[in-house]
Design a protein around this motif. Structure first.
Motif, PDB file in Angstrom:
ATOM      1  N   GLU A 455       9.284 -10.208  -1.647  1.00 43.83           N
ATOM      2  CA  GLU A 455       9.623  -9.590  -3.183  1.00 43.83           C
ATOM      3  C   GLU A 455       7.970  -9.628  -3.474  1.00 43.83           C
ATOM      4  O   GLU A 455       7.615  -9.024  -4.058  1.00 43.83           O
ATOM      5  CB  GLU A 455      10.677 -10.675  -4.012  1.00 43.83           C
ATOM      6  CG  GLU A 455      11.462 -10.171  -3.317  1.00 43.83           C
ATOM      7  CD  GLU A 455      11.535  -8.858  -3.089  1.00 43.83           C
ATOM      8  OE1 GLU A 455      12.219  -8.171  -4.376  1.00 43.83           O
ATOM      9  OE2 GLU A 455      11.891  -7.764  -2.387  1.00 43.83           O
ATOM     10  N   LYS A 456       7.056 -10.887  -3.369  1.00 48.28           N
ATOM     11  CA  LYS A 456       5.554 -10.669  -3.409  1.00 48.28           C
ATOM     12  C   LYS A 456       4.747  -9.429  -3.235  1.00 48.28           C
ATOM     13  O   LYS A 456       4.302  -9.089  -3.997  1.00 48.28           O
ATOM     14  CB  LYS A 456       4.562 -11.886  -3.741  1.00 48.28           C
ATOM     15  CG  LYS A 456       5.388 -13.136  -4.424  1.00 48.28           C
ATOM     16  CD  LYS A 456       4.635 -14.329  -3.691  1.00 48.28           C
ATOM     17  CE  LYS A 456       5.643 -15.442  -4.397  1.00 48.28           C
ATOM     18  NZ  LYS A 456       4.647 -17.067  -4.055  1.00 48.28           N
ATOM     19  N   ILE A 457       5.103  -9.241  -1.748  1.00 46.40           N
ATOM     20  CA  ILE A 457       4.083  -7.636  -1.270  1.00 46.40           C
ATOM     21  C   ILE A 457       4.712  -6.660  -2.319  1.00 46.40           C
ATOM     22  O   ILE A 457       3.906  -5.731  -2.650  1.00 46.40           O
ATOM     23  CB  ILE A 457       4.721  -8.065   0.276  1.00 46.40           C
ATOM     24  CG1 ILE A 457       4.017  -9.508   0.662  1.00 46.40           C
ATOM     25  CG2 ILE A 457       4.015  -6.875   0.725  1.00 46.40           C
ATOM     26  CD1 ILE A 457       4.339  -9.632   2.406  1.00 46.40           C
ATOM     27  N   LEU A 458       6.117  -6.536  -2.484  1.00 48.44           N
ATOM     28  CA  LEU A 458       6.291  -5.489  -2.471  1.00 48.44           C
ATOM     29  C   LEU A 458       6.430  -5.195  -4.305  1.00 48.44           C
ATOM     30  O   LEU A 458       6.081  -4.568  -4.712  1.00 48.44           O
ATOM     31  CB  LEU A 458       8.338  -5.919  -2.638  1.00 48.44           C
ATOM     32  CG  LEU A 458       8.857  -5.033  -1.403  1.00 48.44           C
ATOM     33  CD1 LEU A 458      10.762  -5.106  -1.689  1.00 48.44           C
ATOM     34  CD2 LEU A 458       9.017  -3.122  -1.012  1.00 48.44           C
ATOM     35  N   ALA A 459       5.993  -6.506  -4.306  1.00 47.88           N
ATOM     36  CA  ALA A 459       5.415  -6.783  -5.916  1.00 47.88           C
ATOM     37  C   ALA A 459       4.339  -6.272  -6.579  1.00 47.88           C
ATOM     38  O   ALA A 459       3.627  -4.879  -6.760  1.00 47.88           O
ATOM     39  CB  ALA A 459       5.782  -8.069  -6.658  1.00 47.88           C
ATOM     40  N   ALA A 460       3.532  -5.908  -5.182  1.00 51.37           N
ATOM     41  CA  ALA A 460       1.871  -5.535  -5.300  1.00 51.37           C
ATOM     42  C   ALA A 460       2.231  -4.597  -4.823  1.00 51.37           C
ATOM     43  O   ALA A 460       0.843  -3.468  -5.399  1.00 51.37           O
ATOM     44  CB  ALA A 460       1.272  -6.200  -4.746  1.00 51.37           C
ATOM     45  N   TRP A 461       2.681  -3.817  -3.865  1.00 49.93           N
ATOM     46  CA  TRP A 461       2.958  -2.531  -3.818  1.00 49.93           C
ATOM     47  C   TRP A 461       2.972  -1.669  -4.278  1.00 49.93           C
ATOM     48  O   TRP A 461       2.524  -0.519  -4.373  1.00 49.93           O
ATOM     49  CB  TRP A 461       3.235  -2.670  -1.925  1.00 49.93           C
ATOM     50  CG  TRP A 461       2.834  -3.076  -0.778  1.00 49.93           C
ATOM     51  CD1 TRP A 461       1.635  -3.995  -1.167  1.00 49.93           C
ATOM     52  CD2 TRP A 461       3.618  -2.777   0.353  1.00 49.93           C
ATOM     53  NE1 TRP A 461       0.907  -4.591   0.797  1.00 49.93           N
ATOM     54  CE2 TRP A 461       2.715  -3.885   1.244  1.00 49.93           C
ATOM     55  CE3 TRP A 461       4.551  -2.966   0.894  1.00 49.93           C
ATOM     56  CZ2 TRP A 461       2.295  -4.053   2.440  1.00 49.93           C
ATOM     57  CZ3 TRP A 461       4.140  -3.276   2.134  1.00 49.93           C
ATOM     58  CH2 TRP A 461       3.818  -3.554   2.577  1.00 49.93           C
ATOM     59  N   SER A 462       3.986  -1.746  -5.356  1.00 48.72           N
ATOM     60  CA  SER A 462       4.737  -0.940  -6.227  1.00 48.72           C
ATOM     61  C   SER A 462       3.796  -1.079  -7.577  1.00 48.72           C
ATOM     62  O   SER A 462       4.381  -0.231  -9.038  1.00 48.72           O
ATOM     63  CB  SER A 462       6.190  -0.934  -6.535  1.00 48.72           C
ATOM     64  OG  SER A 462       5.954  -2.729  -7.607  1.00 48.72           O
ATOM     65  N   ASN A 463       2.935  -1.865  -7.895  1.00 49.79           N
ATOM     66  CA  ASN A 463       2.179  -2.069  -9.018  1.00 49.79           C
ATOM     67  C   ASN A 463       1.134  -0.176  -8.863  1.00 49.79           C
ATOM     68  O   ASN A 463       0.084  -0.979  -8.856  1.00 49.79           O
ATOM     69  CB  ASN A 463       1.338  -2.975  -9.393  1.00 49.79           C
ATOM     70  CG  ASN A 463       0.871  -3.151 -10.891  1.00 49.79           C
ATOM     71  OD1 ASN A 463       1.092  -3.039 -11.925  1.00 49.79           O
ATOM     72  ND2 ASN A 463       0.016  -4.516 -10.631  1.00 49.79           N
ATOM     73  N   ASN A 464       1.550   0.669  -9.352  1.00 47.78           N
ATOM     74  CA  ASN A 464       0.440   1.393  -9.646  1.00 47.78           C
ATOM     75  C   ASN A 464       1.255   2.677 -10.353  1.00 47.78           C
ATOM     76  O   ASN A 464       2.190   2.297 -10.797  1.00 47.78           O
ATOM     77  CB  ASN A 464       0.283   2.119  -7.941  1.00 47.78           C
ATOM     78  CG  ASN A 464       1.338   2.624  -7.166  1.00 47.78           C
ATOM     79  OD1 ASN A 464       2.201   3.517  -7.463  1.00 47.78           O
ATOM     80  ND2 ASN A 464       1.514   1.645  -6.671  1.00 47.78           N
ATOM     81  N   ASN A 465       0.724   4.314 -10.706  1.00 47.21           N
ATOM     82  CA  ASN A 465       1.027   4.752 -11.372  1.00 47.21           C
ATOM     83  C   ASN A 465       1.905   5.785 -10.737  1.00 47.21           C
ATOM     84  O   ASN A 465       1.705   7.338 -11.074  1.00 47.21           O
ATOM     85  CB  ASN A 465       0.105   5.104 -12.122  1.00 47.21           C
ATOM     86  CG  ASN A 465       0.073   4.268 -13.837  1.00 47.21           C
ATOM     87  OD1 ASN A 465       0.776   3.993 -14.082  1.00 47.21           O
ATOM     88  ND2 ASN A 465      -1.542   4.200 -13.438  1.00 47.21           N
ATOM     89  N   MET A 466       2.205   5.867  -9.737  1.00 48.32           N
ATOM     90  CA  MET A 466       2.929   6.941  -8.004  1.00 48.32           C
ATOM     91  C   MET A 466       3.620   7.605  -9.358  1.00 48.32           C
ATOM     92  O   MET A 466       3.151   9.365  -8.382  1.00 48.32           O
ATOM     93  CB  MET A 466       3.240   6.317  -7.292  1.00 48.32           C
ATOM     94  CG  MET A 466       3.883   7.179  -5.817  1.00 48.32           C
ATOM     95  SD  MET A 466       1.889   8.634  -5.371  1.00 48.32           S
ATOM     96  CE  MET A 466       2.414   9.075  -4.201  1.00 48.32           C
ATOM     97  N   ALA A 467       4.785   7.396  -9.788  1.00 52.32           N
ATOM     98  CA  ALA A 467       5.071   7.639 -10.595  1.00 52.32           C
ATOM     99  C   ALA A 467       5.065   8.989 -10.899  1.00 52.32           C
ATOM    100  O   ALA A 467       6.216   9.963 -11.142  1.00 52.32           O
ATOM    101  CB  ALA A 467       6.394   7.284 -11.190  1.00 52.32           C
ATOM    102  N   GLU A 468       4.233   8.588 -11.592  1.00 53.42           N
ATOM    103  CA  GLU A 468       3.680  10.470 -12.460  1.00 53.42           C
ATOM    104  C   GLU A 468       3.538  11.095 -11.586  1.00 53.42           C
ATOM    105  O   GLU A 468       2.373  12.437 -12.383  1.00 53.42           O
ATOM    106  CB  GLU A 468       2.476   9.657 -13.893  1.00 53.42           C
ATOM    107  CG  GLU A 468       3.448   8.715 -14.033  1.00 53.42           C
ATOM    108  CD  GLU A 468       2.095   8.140 -15.309  1.00 53.42           C
ATOM    109  OE1 GLU A 468       0.699   8.753 -15.183  1.00 53.42           O
ATOM    110  OE2 GLU A 468       1.970   6.627 -16.031  1.00 53.42           O
ATOM    111  N   HIS A 469       2.396  10.974 -10.050  1.00 49.71           N
ATOM    112  CA  HIS A 469       2.044  12.189  -9.582  1.00 49.71           C
ATOM    113  C   HIS A 469       2.598  12.879  -8.349  1.00 49.71           C
ATOM    114  O   HIS A 469       2.314  13.836  -7.766  1.00 49.71           O
ATOM    115  CB  HIS A 469       0.740  11.811  -9.445  1.00 49.71           C
ATOM    116  CG  HIS A 469      -0.363  10.642 -10.439  1.00 49.71           C
ATOM    117  ND1 HIS A 469      -1.056  12.231 -11.291  1.00 49.71           N
ATOM    118  CD2 HIS A 469      -0.190   9.649 -10.364  1.00 49.71           C
ATOM    119  CE1 HIS A 469      -1.518  11.132 -12.077  1.00 49.71           C
ATOM    120  NE2 HIS A 469      -1.496   9.932 -11.806  1.00 49.71           N
TER     121      HIS A 469
END
Length: 541
Positions: A455-469
């Protein structure tokens, strides 16, 4: 769109449009479906109750050898429970359309003219799109069927405007019971590091390209493996962006993405040359695995496990987290997508749309009991059923302890038999995997413990603004699809050949302008224009 999918599209077009089989369906226009309500499936006062009267429906799933199911699991086998709850027995005919679908078996099934009642496939990626699957009399338009027999799915779509838009065609036609990913299931690739080695050399998890370069250089100076490795194909994976964790450090990503309402193609952006030049520098300095161009998933995971690589671009998070069991004192950390400026949120990362078209169920034109098929598929979107088929029976697959969900074997029902004490073995029989038309629960495919390495790994990987692009699930017209296939095949092949040459130094970076000019000659601007037109239609849905 992946290259193998392109070949699949061509094969499908050959089978369906050229009439290569006597069983191929003739083309019609998409019109409203006239359905006489079946009182047996409407319910008393409009309230329908399960189970239905027993009915058998055919579906293109691979058969299950029940002799392989352990005796201790039979009472909790999810497909038996679903049959009991719904009244539907599935006749599995093979030619599975789970996952990406659109394989040779699917096309052979279509060409035979003998279709299953419930037809699993990625109709979004079929030939010229789902509209053609309807026009070819392969699957049914579902708008009227939704309103009559699918109240659970209708409610789900009414509550989520994006899902309602994504799962329809440009003209508002619905065609499948969709697989809808949870937010946690949309991101599953990123950078991972041996955290214990970072600690040993007093290094932080890198946030920028220069910080990653420094980490790799320190690793090399101390004789620690090859530094960074990844699968070369990750640099060319389209909209979802397996490789964007690296590319984001230069403010771009490969393939198509959205910026202020405009469609961009990363390989055409000026920063892409800077990105490739950076990889070239790392490669020539020995900071990237020299075998990288030929590394596959198995090789990558083995290199990470045996310490030959201390930084990897990989997925899923579970695979990265499991590396820690291979050595005492090993600690794994997920790293964020890189960003040009430290302390800012990364622009891109790996993400798939909640609806990708994969693992979805249509009702075929050969189905003689449309109402039963619709009611069966709609059962999977009822909120009360989500826990059962995605997590399994409480006590067998999970437990609730002090109000918290856990899969700790010590809290589960003790069972006798080989592997009965293995949670992972229990889960093989307890739940439906992610490849099924349903609304996915948060945490379904990951650890219930938020503090776990996964879950810590997933949290790091999903911390970005990809949803906007990220490119949404657009659909192309028949003419657009034909042009797109022709253009994309040449462009994709050229890029894959040449970028490897630039990274490894076989082709000098001084010739990169020639590379971009060739993309223009091959029609990349027309490719972008096609995507822009489809995106504009999507916005207007």
């Amino acid at each position: 769109m992946k290259l193998q999918r392109v070949f699949a599209l061509l094969l499908c077009a050959a089978l369906l449009l050229c009439g290569c089989s006597n069983g191929a369906k003739e083309e019609t226009q998409i019109t409203a479906v006239e359905i006489t309500p079946d009182p047996a499936y409407i319910g008393k006062d409009g309230v329908f109750e399960y189970p239905m009267e027993p009915v058998t429906l055919s579906i293109n799933l691979d058969p299950v050898d029940r002799s392989t199911i352990p005796a201790w699991a039979l009472e909790y086998y999810i497909w038996d429970i679903i049959a009991e709850k719904t009244g539907v027995t599935l006749e599995r005919i093979g030619s599975s359309g789970q996952g990406g679908g659109n394989n040779d078996a699917i096309y052979t099934l279509i060409a035979s003219g003998d279709l299953p009642d419930i037809f699993l496939n990625n109709w979004f990626a079929y030939s010229d799109g789902p509209e053609d699957a309807i026009k070819h009399n392969i699957i049914l338009r579902l708008n009227e069927i939704y309103s009559m027999y699918a109240p659970n799915l209708t409610k789900v779509l009414e509550e989520n405007e994006k899902w309602a838009k994504d799962t329809a065609t440009d003209d508002g036609t619905y065609y499948v019971f969709p697989f809808l990913r949870s937010s946690g299931g949309q991101s599953s690739y990123g950078l991972a590091y041996r955290k214990d080695k970072l600690n040993e050399f007093d290094l932080e998890v890198p946030e920028t390209p220069s910080e990653l370069e420094n980490v790799l250089r320190v690793f090399k100076q101390n004789g620690e493996g090859c530094g960074l490795t990844f699968e070369y194909r990750y640099l060319f994976t389209g909209e979802q962006g397996y490789g964007t964790a690296l590319q984001s450090g230069f403010g771009i990503k490969s393939g198509f993405y959205i910026e202020d309402g405009a469609v961009h193609f990363g390989e055409c952006e000026p920063a892409y040359e800077e990105f490739v030049s950076w990889l070239n520098k790392l490669y020539l300095e020995g900071l990237i695995d020299p075998e990288m161009p030929s590394v596959d998933k198995t090789i990558l995971q083995n290199k990470f496990r045996n310490g030959d690589a201390l930084a990897v671009l990989m997925g899923p998070a579970q695979s990265a987290a499991e590396v820690s069991v291979f050595g005492e004192g090993w600690e794994i950390a997920g790293g964020p997508s890189l960003t040009p400026e430290k302390g800012t949120a990364p622009k891109f990362g790996h993400a798939e749309n909640s609806y990708t078209g994969a693992s979805c169920a249509a009702i075929s034109t050969d189905c003689e009991n449309i109402a039963a098929a619709a009611r069966f598929l709609d059962w999977f979107y009822a909120q009360d059923n989500l826990e059962l088929y995605q997590r399994g029976v409480e006590g067998f697959a999970y437990a609730v302890v002090d109000g918290e969900y856990t899969r700790d074997i010590d809290h589960l029902i003790p069972l006798e038999g080989e592997n009965a004490d293995s949670v992972s073995m229990r889960m093989r029989y307890a739940q439906i995997s992610g490849n099924w038309p349903m609304k996915m629960l948060e945490g379904m495919s990951s650890s219930p413990d938020a503090a776990s390495p996964q879950e810590k790994i997933l949290a790091a990987w999903s911390n970005n603004n990809m949803a906007e692009h990220i490119m949404p699930p657009i659909t192309l017209t028949r003419d657009e699809s034909s042009d797109y296939i022709t253009l994309f095949m040449d462009i994709d092949t050229y890029m894959r050949e040449q970028i490897a040459l630039f990274i490894t130094g076989v082709r000098p970076m001084s010739e990169f302008a020639d590379f971009t000019q060739m993309l223009e000659k091959l029609g990349v601007q027309q490719l972008i224009s096609i995507q822009q037109s489809a995106y504009d239609r999507y916005l207007a849905r």
